[in-house]
Design a protein around this motif. Structure first.
Motif, PDB file in Angstrom:
ATOM      1  N   PRO A  87       0.827  -1.214   0.000  1.00 36.10           N
ATOM      2  CA  PRO A  87       0.000   0.000   0.000  1.00 36.10           C
ATOM      3  C   PRO A  87       0.859   1.261   0.000  1.00 36.10           C
ATOM      4  CG  PRO A  87       0.093  -0.940   2.191  1.00 36.10           C
ATOM      5  CD  PRO A  87       0.794  -1.915   1.290  1.00 36.10           C
ATOM      6  N   ASP A  88       0.293   2.344  -0.521  1.00 34.61           N
ATOM      7  CA  ASP A  88       0.975   3.639  -0.471  1.00 34.61           C
ATOM      8  C   ASP A  88       0.880   4.256   0.919  1.00 34.61           C
ATOM      9  OD1 ASP A  88       1.675   3.669  -3.239  1.00 34.61           O
ATOM     10  OD2 ASP A  88      -0.395   4.227  -3.712  1.00 34.61           O
ATOM     11  N   ILE A  89      -0.218   3.966   1.590  1.00 31.38           N
ATOM     12  CA  ILE A  89      -0.461   4.496   2.932  1.00 31.38           C
ATOM     13  C   ILE A  89      -1.305   3.471   3.678  1.00 31.38           C
ATOM     14  CG2 ILE A  89      -2.571   5.765   2.275  1.00 31.38           C
ATOM     15  CD1 ILE A  89      -1.594   8.052   4.138  1.00 31.38           C
ATOM     16  N   ILE A  90      -1.127   3.391   4.980  1.00 31.58           N
ATOM     17  CA  ILE A  90      -1.857   2.406   5.796  1.00 31.58           C
ATOM     18  C   ILE A  90      -2.675   3.127   6.856  1.00 31.58           C
ATOM     19  CG2 ILE A  90      -1.609   0.562   7.510  1.00 31.58           C
ATOM     20  CD1 ILE A  90       0.833  -0.412   5.973  1.00 31.58           C
ATOM     21  N   SER A 147       5.174  -2.308  14.441  1.00 32.53           N
ATOM     22  CA  SER A 147       6.318  -1.503  14.002  1.00 32.53           C
ATOM     23  C   SER A 147       6.868  -1.984  12.657  1.00 32.53           C
ATOM     24  CB  SER A 147       7.423  -1.524  15.050  1.00 32.53           C
ATOM     25  OG  SER A 147       7.971  -2.827  15.180  1.00 32.53           O
ATOM     26  N   LYS A 148       6.482  -3.179  12.230  1.00 31.64           N
ATOM     27  CA  LYS A 148       6.961  -3.722  10.958  1.00 31.64           C
ATOM     28  C   LYS A 148       6.115  -3.274   9.764  1.00 31.64           C
ATOM     29  CE  LYS A 148       8.759  -7.848  13.285  1.00 31.64           C
ATOM     30  NZ  LYS A 148       8.632  -9.325  13.449  1.00 31.64           N
ATOM     31  N   LEU A 149       5.006  -2.596  10.024  1.00 33.66           N
ATOM     32  CA  LEU A 149       4.170  -2.098   8.931  1.00 33.66           C
ATOM     33  C   LEU A 149       4.905  -0.997   8.184  1.00 33.66           C
ATOM     34  CD1 LEU A 149       0.685  -1.914  10.699  1.00 33.66           C
ATOM     35  CD2 LEU A 149       1.503  -3.689   9.138  1.00 33.66           C
ATOM     36  N   LYS A 150       4.876  -1.069   6.851  1.00 37.37           N
ATOM     37  CA  LYS A 150       5.617  -0.112   6.045  1.00 37.37           C
ATOM     38  C   LYS A 150       4.745   0.398   4.894  1.00 37.37           C
ATOM     39  CE  LYS A 150       9.306  -0.929   8.503  1.00 37.37           C
ATOM     40  NZ  LYS A 150       9.741   0.073   9.507  1.00 37.37           N
ATOM     41  N   ALA A 151       4.801   1.709   4.666  1.00 39.88           N
ATOM     42  CA  ALA A 151       4.128   2.322   3.528  1.00 39.88           C
ATOM     43  C   ALA A 151       4.834   3.649   3.227  1.00 39.88           C
ATOM     44  CB  ALA A 151       2.650   2.563   3.825  1.00 39.88           C
ATOM     45  N   PRO A 152       4.997   4.006   1.951  1.00 37.09           N
ATOM     46  CA  PRO A 152       5.739   5.218   1.594  1.00 37.09           C
ATOM     47  C   PRO A 152       5.225   6.498   2.249  1.00 37.09           C
ATOM     48  CG  PRO A 152       5.316   3.881  -0.354  1.00 37.09           C
ATOM     49  CD  PRO A 152       4.560   3.241   0.768  1.00 37.09           C
ATOM     50  N   TYR A 153       3.895   6.604   2.401  1.00 36.59           N
ATOM     51  CA  TYR A 153       3.326   7.832   2.959  1.00 36.59           C
ATOM     52  C   TYR A 153       2.915   7.676   4.423  1.00 36.59           C
ATOM     53  CZ  TYR A 153       3.195   8.869  -2.011  1.00 36.59           C
ATOM     54  OH  TYR A 153       3.543   9.050  -3.335  1.00 36.59           O
ATOM     55  N   GLY A 154       3.336   6.578   5.049  1.00 37.41           N
ATOM     56  CA  GLY A 154       3.163   6.451   6.482  1.00 37.41           C
ATOM     57  C   GLY A 154       2.047   5.533   6.922  1.00 37.41           C
ATOM     58  N   VAL A 155       2.037   5.292   8.230  1.00 35.81           N
ATOM     59  CA  VAL A 155       1.021   4.457   8.885  1.00 35.81           C
ATOM     60  C   VAL A 155       0.303   5.328   9.915  1.00 35.81           C
ATOM     61  CG1 VAL A 155       0.569   2.351  10.181  1.00 35.81           C
ATOM     62  CG2 VAL A 155       2.515   2.443   8.592  1.00 35.81           C
ATOM     63  N   TYR A 156      -1.018   5.366   9.838  1.00 34.27           N
ATOM     64  CA  TYR A 156      -1.825   6.228  10.700  1.00 34.27           C
ATOM     65  C   TYR A 156      -2.895   5.397  11.395  1.00 34.27           C
ATOM     66  CZ  TYR A 156       0.522   9.736   7.920  1.00 34.27           C
ATOM     67  OH  TYR A 156       1.486  10.485   7.310  1.00 34.27           O
ATOM     68  N   SER A 177      -8.312  15.600  14.602  1.00 29.58           N
ATOM     69  CA  SER A 177      -7.268  16.397  13.957  1.00 29.58           C
ATOM     70  C   SER A 177      -7.047  15.862  12.554  1.00 29.58           C
ATOM     71  CB  SER A 177      -5.967  16.357  14.773  1.00 29.58           C
ATOM     72  OG  SER A 177      -5.493  15.033  14.906  1.00 29.58           O
ATOM     73  N   ASN A 178      -6.065  16.395  11.865  1.00 26.91           N
ATOM     74  CA  ASN A 178      -5.786  15.943  10.502  1.00 26.91           C
ATOM     75  C   ASN A 178      -4.304  16.036  10.198  1.00 26.91           C
ATOM     76  OD1 ASN A 178      -5.216  18.654   9.002  1.00 26.91           O
ATOM     77  ND2 ASN A 178      -7.143  19.045  10.109  1.00 26.91           N
ATOM     78  N   ARG A 179      -3.908  15.398   9.117  1.00 30.85           N
ATOM     79  CA  ARG A 179      -2.529  15.425   8.662  1.00 30.85           C
ATOM     80  C   ARG A 179      -2.514  15.731   7.164  1.00 30.85           C
ATOM     81  NH1 ARG A 179      -2.651  15.071  13.348  1.00 30.85           N
ATOM     82  NH2 ARG A 179      -1.578  13.584  14.740  1.00 30.85           N
ATOM     83  N   LYS A 180      -1.542  16.522   6.746  1.00 28.10           N
ATOM     84  CA  LYS A 180      -1.333  16.790   5.328  1.00 28.10           C
ATOM     85  C   LYS A 180      -0.321  15.784   4.798  1.00 28.10           C
ATOM     86  CE  LYS A 180      -0.007  20.410   2.044  1.00 28.10           C
ATOM     87  NZ  LYS A 180       0.462  21.828   1.900  1.00 28.10           N
ATOM     88  N   ILE A 181      -0.687  15.066   3.755  1.00 26.21           N
ATOM     89  CA  ILE A 181       0.183  14.062   3.159  1.00 26.21           C
ATOM     90  C   ILE A 181       0.723  14.628   1.838  1.00 26.21           C
ATOM     91  CG2 ILE A 181       0.431  11.673   2.460  1.00 26.21           C
ATOM     92  CD1 ILE A 181      -0.495  12.061   5.375  1.00 26.21           C
ATOM     93  N   ILE A 182       2.011  14.785   1.759  1.00 25.20           N
ATOM     94  CA  ILE A 182       2.651  15.374   0.576  1.00 25.20           C
ATOM     95  C   ILE A 182       3.186  14.250  -0.307  1.00 25.20           C
ATOM     96  CG2 ILE A 182       4.510  16.881  -0.226  1.00 25.20           C
ATOM     97  CD1 ILE A 182       4.309  18.345   2.468  1.00 25.20           C
TER      98      ILE A 182
END
Length: 301
Positions: A83-86, A112-121, A151-156
């Motif tokens: 995935p690009d993001i989780i 902690s082993k979860l990986k995605a280019p735009y992060g894990v939220y 709240s929110n996060r901006k994903i670039i």
């Protein structure tokens, strides 16, 4: 005569034992379904078309044997989907009937082993409050997972930016859409997260698409009937998949864990890979289930 009785008993007991083995062992611990869905939203940014979103919810780490085995396999499955993001949609740890929960450090090590280019939220669920919101936030952050609440996060990204907004668990906590969408520019593509889809009528129009969990898809499904309990005011028909109310779309993930009873039947643990596109849901794609004005309560999880 005695042998005949024994034979009849075995004929009766063998299917029952097989069903028990399937529901309590095979399906919850050895079956993992990875579903891929395409979701279309008219307010999405076409530059971001095809964004791959990994959804994993309702892990429910319990203090019973083989939980580490189960959850490790599910994490590996999610990573294998690239995935690009989780997004993790709540309910990470649960006490069993014996009062034991999964070891927090063990769960942190897996997550902690979860990986995605735009992060894990991650967002919080009702069982996280029942256990300890403070402890759950701590274990998630120790796993380098960003916890979003009101709240929110901006994903670039190289193709364009989008926002991830989330509320606190609507069942057990105070939640605020104003805080969740604060300072998000008008017209920006937004992915919205909530543990329960019962709030679909309230979701602001600014959300391009939403994701939720909580229902477990019913967890136990009876042939020709469906889920007996859905933990939603909208009933069994809306316990999973793409749901729509007016112009609001939300995808309800079945999840992978078990809450009240350590059993899954005809409702296997499911991890979702959603691909988001700008536009309207085409007739060739699965159509959303439409919520009308009626409500029906089937209990709370």
């Amino acid at each position: 005569m005695h042998k005949m009785r024994i034979r009849h008993m075995l004929i009766l007991l063998c299917p029952i034992a097989a069903l028990w083995l399937w529901a309590f062992v095979v399906e919850p611990y050895f079956v993992i379904v990875d579903e891929e869905v395409k979701i279309y939203s008219p307010t999405w940014d076409e530059r971001l078309d095809g964004l791959k979103v990994g959804i994993w919810g309702d892990i429910h780490g319990r203090g019973i044997p083989f939980e580490t085995f189960r959850i490790e396999r599910q994490a590996q499955k999610l990573n294998s989907l690239n995935p690009d993001i989780i997004f993790l949609t709540g309910d990470y740890i649960t006490r069993s009937y014996f009062g034991k929960s999964m070891d927090e450090d063990a769960l942190t090590a897996i997550l902690s082993k979860l990986k995605a280019p735009y992060g894990v939220y991650a967002i919080m669920g009702n069982h996280d409050s029942y256990y300890s919101k403070h402890k759950v936030r701590r274990l998630l952050r120790a796993a380098n997972i960003d916890v979003i609440e009101n709240s929110n996060r901006k994903i670039i990204t190289p193709k364009g930016d989008f926002y991830v907004a989330a509320i606190a668990d609507p069942v057990t906590s105070s939640y605020s859409y104003r805080a969740a969408f604060k300072k998000i520019p008008k017209g920006a593509p937004v992915i919205f997260l909530t543990h329960s889809h019962d709030v679909i009528r309230e979701i602001p129009d600014a959300a391009s698409v939403s994701f939720a969990g909580h229902t477990h898809g019913g967890q136990i499904r009876i042939p020709f009937i469906g889920p007996l309990v859905t933990h939603s005011i909208y009933g069994r028909h809306f316990s999973d998949g793409l749901v729509q109310y007016e112009n609001r779309l939300i995808y309800v993930n079945i999840g992978t864990g078990m809450s009240r009873y350590p059993v899954r039947f005809l409702c296997p643990p499911t991890i979702t890979l959603a691909k988001i596109y700008k536009g309207m849901q085409s007739k060739s794609e699965p159509q959303p289930k439409i919520i009308k004005n009626q409500r029906r309560s089937t209990g709370a999880n």
